[in-house]
Design a protein around this motif. Structure first.
Motif, PDB file in Angstrom:
ATOM      1  N   UNK A  89     -33.083 -23.515 -15.429  1.00  0.00           N
ATOM      2  CA  UNK A  89     -32.047 -24.323 -15.736  1.00  0.00           C
ATOM      3  C   UNK A  89     -32.585 -24.955 -17.176  1.00  0.00           C
ATOM      4  N   UNK A  90     -31.529 -25.129 -18.195  1.00  0.00           N
ATOM      5  CA  UNK A  90     -31.832 -25.698 -19.373  1.00  0.00           C
ATOM      6  C   UNK A  90     -30.847 -26.717 -19.649  1.00  0.00           C
ATOM      7  N   UNK A  91     -30.987 -27.910 -20.120  1.00  0.00           N
ATOM      8  CA  UNK A  91     -30.033 -28.801 -20.770  1.00  0.00           C
ATOM      9  C   UNK A  91     -30.702 -29.667 -22.026  1.00  0.00           C
ATOM     10  N   UNK A  92     -30.024 -30.366 -22.636  1.00  0.00           N
ATOM     11  CA  UNK A  92     -30.293 -31.346 -23.456  1.00  0.00           C
ATOM     12  C   UNK A  92     -30.673 -32.747 -22.915  1.00  0.00           C
ATOM     13  N   UNK A  93     -31.647 -33.495 -23.613  1.00  0.00           N
ATOM     14  CA  UNK A  93     -32.093 -34.460 -23.097  1.00  0.00           C
ATOM     15  C   UNK A  93     -32.374 -35.610 -24.093  1.00  0.00           C
ATOM     16  N   UNK A  94     -32.077 -36.947 -24.021  1.00  0.00           N
ATOM     17  CA  UNK A  94     -32.698 -37.930 -25.016  1.00  0.00           C
ATOM     18  C   UNK A  94     -33.378 -38.787 -24.178  1.00  0.00           C
ATOM     19  N   UNK A  95     -34.459 -39.222 -24.861  1.00  0.00           N
ATOM     20  CA  UNK A  95     -35.344 -40.016 -24.492  1.00  0.00           C
ATOM     21  C   UNK A  95     -35.818 -41.190 -25.379  1.00  0.00           C
ATOM     22  N   UNK A  96     -35.732 -42.427 -24.882  1.00  0.00           N
ATOM     23  CA  UNK A  96     -35.944 -43.409 -25.815  1.00  0.00           C
ATOM     24  C   UNK A  96     -37.383 -44.139 -25.344  1.00  0.00           C
ATOM     25  N   UNK A  97     -38.197 -44.121 -26.214  1.00  0.00           N
ATOM     26  CA  UNK A  97     -39.358 -44.927 -25.959  1.00  0.00           C
ATOM     27  C   UNK A  97     -39.938 -46.109 -26.625  1.00  0.00           C
TER      28      UNK A  97
END
Length: 122
Positions: A89-97
């Motif tokens: 499965x594939x999807x977009x992700x947004x990560x804030x570090x």
């Protein structure tokens, strides 16, 4: 200190699932939160990423877009999870570090459509 480079190191560790070196990137009081789920401390973060390895789920990042600010990095990427049976499965992700003055990660906030992965990892 190059925050983009440190971010790249973090995701390389997650992708390789070789977790030696993970703790040297993290503040001892690091906090992680995914969507609306409860926050995790360093042990919860390590358990979260170790869970994929334990289940034999491969992690692959692509189409990485990184924006670096003063003490933070926002990374958008596409993540693909693949089980040992080949189902993926594939999807977009947004990560804030967020980083402290020593370049250690103090907070990781991940925004992902977890429903995309629900059937894959249950």
């Amino acid at each position: 200190m190059d925050l983009a480079e440190r971010t790249g190191q973090l995701f390389a560790i997650f992708e390789s699932q070789e977790f030696d070196g993970l703790e040297v990137l993290l503040s001892p009081d690091v906090r992680m939160k995914q969507n609306g789920n409860p926050e995790h401390d360093i042990d919860g973060l390590k358990a979260f990423v170790q869970g994929f390895k334990n289940d034999g789920v491969a992690v692959k990042y692509s189409d990485v877009r990184r924006s670096v600010g003063d003490g933070f990095v926002v990374e958008q990427h596409v993540v693909t999870l693949t089980r040992p049976d080949g189902e993926s499965a594939t999807t977009d992700v947004c990560v804030v570090l967020r980083f402290d003055g020593d370049g250690l990660i103090t907070r990781l906030d991940e925004y992902v459509d977890s429903a995309v992965f629900a059937a894959l990892v249950t």
